[in-house]
Motif scaffolding. Sequence first.
Motif, PDB file in Angstrom:
ATOM      1  N   ALA A  79       0.984  -9.056   5.643  1.00 17.41           N
ATOM      2  CA  ALA A  79      -0.065  -9.783   4.922  1.00 17.41           C
ATOM      3  C   ALA A  79      -1.008  -8.804   4.225  1.00 17.41           C
ATOM      4  O   ALA A  79      -1.358  -8.984   3.050  1.00 17.41           O
ATOM      5  CB  ALA A  79      -0.841 -10.691   5.872  1.00 17.41           C
ATOM      6  N   ARG A  80      -1.423  -7.766   4.940  1.00 20.83           N
ATOM      7  CA  ARG A  80      -2.301  -6.744   4.339  1.00 20.83           C
ATOM      8  C   ARG A  80      -1.632  -6.089   3.135  1.00 20.83           C
ATOM      9  O   ARG A  80      -2.257  -5.876   2.099  1.00 20.83           O
ATOM     10  CB  ARG A  80      -2.660  -5.680   5.380  1.00 20.83           C
ATOM     11  N   ASN A  81      -0.348  -5.779   3.273  1.00 21.98           N
ATOM     12  CA  ASN A  81       0.382  -5.168   2.163  1.00 21.98           C
ATOM     13  C   ASN A  81       0.473  -6.108   0.965  1.00 21.98           C
ATOM     14  O   ASN A  81       0.336  -5.670  -0.180  1.00 21.98           O
ATOM     15  CB  ASN A  81       1.782  -4.740   2.605  1.00 21.98           C
ATOM     16  N   LYS A  82       0.691  -7.387   1.208  1.00 20.37           N
ATOM     17  CA  LYS A  82       0.770  -8.363   0.112  1.00 20.37           C
ATOM     18  C   LYS A  82      -0.587  -8.509  -0.581  1.00 20.37           C
ATOM     19  O   LYS A  82      -0.663  -8.621  -1.801  1.00 20.37           O
ATOM     20  CB  LYS A  82       1.238  -9.731   0.631  1.00 20.37           C
ATOM     21  N   LEU A 137      -4.286   4.322   3.683  1.00 22.68           N
ATOM     22  CA  LEU A 137      -5.585   4.942   3.904  1.00 22.68           C
ATOM     23  C   LEU A 137      -6.556   4.595   2.782  1.00 22.68           C
ATOM     24  O   LEU A 137      -7.710   4.236   3.023  1.00 22.68           O
ATOM     25  CB  LEU A 137      -5.418   6.460   4.018  1.00 22.68           C
ATOM     26  N   PHE A 138      -6.091   4.699   1.548  1.00 20.27           N
ATOM     27  CA  PHE A 138      -6.928   4.365   0.399  1.00 20.27           C
ATOM     28  C   PHE A 138      -7.411   2.920   0.463  1.00 20.27           C
ATOM     29  O   PHE A 138      -8.605   2.650   0.329  1.00 20.27           O
ATOM     30  CB  PHE A 138      -6.174   4.600  -0.917  1.00 20.27           C
ATOM     31  N   TRP A 139      -6.479   1.973   0.647  1.00 18.45           N
ATOM     32  CA  TRP A 139      -6.868   0.561   0.655  1.00 18.45           C
ATOM     33  C   TRP A 139      -7.775   0.249   1.841  1.00 18.45           C
ATOM     34  O   TRP A 139      -8.737  -0.510   1.702  1.00 18.45           O
ATOM     35  CB  TRP A 139      -5.639  -0.337   0.643  1.00 18.45           C
ATOM     36  N   THR A 190       3.389   8.919   1.194  1.00 17.23           N
ATOM     37  CA  THR A 190       2.735   8.071   0.186  1.00 17.23           C
ATOM     38  C   THR A 190       2.300   6.744   0.782  1.00 17.23           C
ATOM     39  O   THR A 190       1.247   6.225   0.432  1.00 17.23           O
ATOM     40  CB  THR A 190       3.642   7.822  -1.044  1.00 17.23           C
ATOM     41  N   GLU A 191       3.092   6.214   1.688  1.00 20.73           N
ATOM     42  CA  GLU A 191       2.717   4.959   2.351  1.00 20.73           C
ATOM     43  C   GLU A 191       1.447   5.141   3.175  1.00 20.73           C
ATOM     44  O   GLU A 191       0.547   4.313   3.155  1.00 20.73           O
ATOM     45  CB  GLU A 191       3.872   4.468   3.230  1.00 20.73           C
ATOM     46  N   LEU A 200      -0.851   7.468  -5.174  1.00 17.13           N
ATOM     47  CA  LEU A 200      -1.192   6.129  -4.680  1.00 17.13           C
ATOM     48  C   LEU A 200      -0.339   5.027  -5.300  1.00 17.13           C
ATOM     49  O   LEU A 200      -0.025   4.050  -4.640  1.00 17.13           O
ATOM     50  CB  LEU A 200      -2.665   5.830  -4.960  1.00 17.13           C
ATOM     51  N   PHE A 201       0.010   5.173  -6.564  1.00 15.68           N
ATOM     52  CA  PHE A 201       0.659   4.069  -7.260  1.00 15.68           C
ATOM     53  C   PHE A 201       2.115   4.344  -7.609  1.00 15.68           C
ATOM     54  O   PHE A 201       2.681   3.678  -8.454  1.00 15.68           O
ATOM     55  CB  PHE A 201      -0.135   3.722  -8.516  1.00 15.68           C
ATOM     56  N   THR A 202       2.734   5.294  -6.942  1.00 13.10           N
ATOM     57  CA  THR A 202       4.137   5.582  -7.184  1.00 13.10           C
ATOM     58  C   THR A 202       4.998   4.420  -6.696  1.00 13.10           C
ATOM     59  O   THR A 202       4.652   3.740  -5.738  1.00 13.10           O
ATOM     60  CB  THR A 202       4.559   6.898  -6.505  1.00 13.10           C
ATOM     61  N   GLU A 203       6.110   4.218  -7.370  1.00 12.30           N
ATOM     62  CA  GLU A 203       7.024   3.146  -6.968  1.00 12.30           C
ATOM     63  C   GLU A 203       7.853   3.564  -5.754  1.00 12.30           C
ATOM     64  O   GLU A 203       8.238   2.733  -4.959  1.00 12.30           O
ATOM     65  CB  GLU A 203       7.947   2.777  -8.132  1.00 12.30           C
TER      66      GLU A 203
END
Length: 190
Positions: free
Chosen positions: A70-73, A121-123, A115-116, A106-109
């Motif tokens: 849910a947090r990821n979505k 951490l950023f969010w 990176t995860e 942060l925004f890499t595909e």
Amino acid sequence: MITAIMPDDKNSQIIHTIKAYGKSLLGFIRRRVKNDADAEDILQDVWYQFSSVINSEPIEQTSAWLYKVARNKITDKHKKKTETLLDDMLTGEDEEEDTADFKAILFTETSTPETEYLRNLFWDQLFIALDELPNEQKDVFVWHELDDMSFQEIADITGEKMQTLVSRKRYAVLHLRKRLQQLYKEITEY
């Protein structure tokens, strides 16, 4: 404890999980998104992902897994809007190239454990910093930047003058800039 589940048992487990966690998970999501429709869409995505995963692999801690998804979505929903916001938060005159590298991480595909971790951490830090703001500043910031509402729409909802709303957002941005700069330095110096 992991148990083998037969196909019919999987369907009953999905139904049981929805009944057990549905209301609290929807409440969790609602507190973090603009409206009920968005919350319900995200919840539906969580249940879809849960039903896909449960058919292929067992989940040890269902509650933790559901809230993480849910947090990821929620993060994915805000990600696109916040990507442009990150320019405003981190960029100084002479830091533009370093910030581009930070944004690339942060925004890499592609998703690696590193990176995860940095993304999460950023969010987490962004939402913690938002929670530190007075409600009036937080609300204006979230509505304007994350929910893409105009200042006029916010003024119509709150009854506040647009200049007041702009000022509140400015204070929010200053606070978030300070917090995200600190995180940026910690990550890039590591």
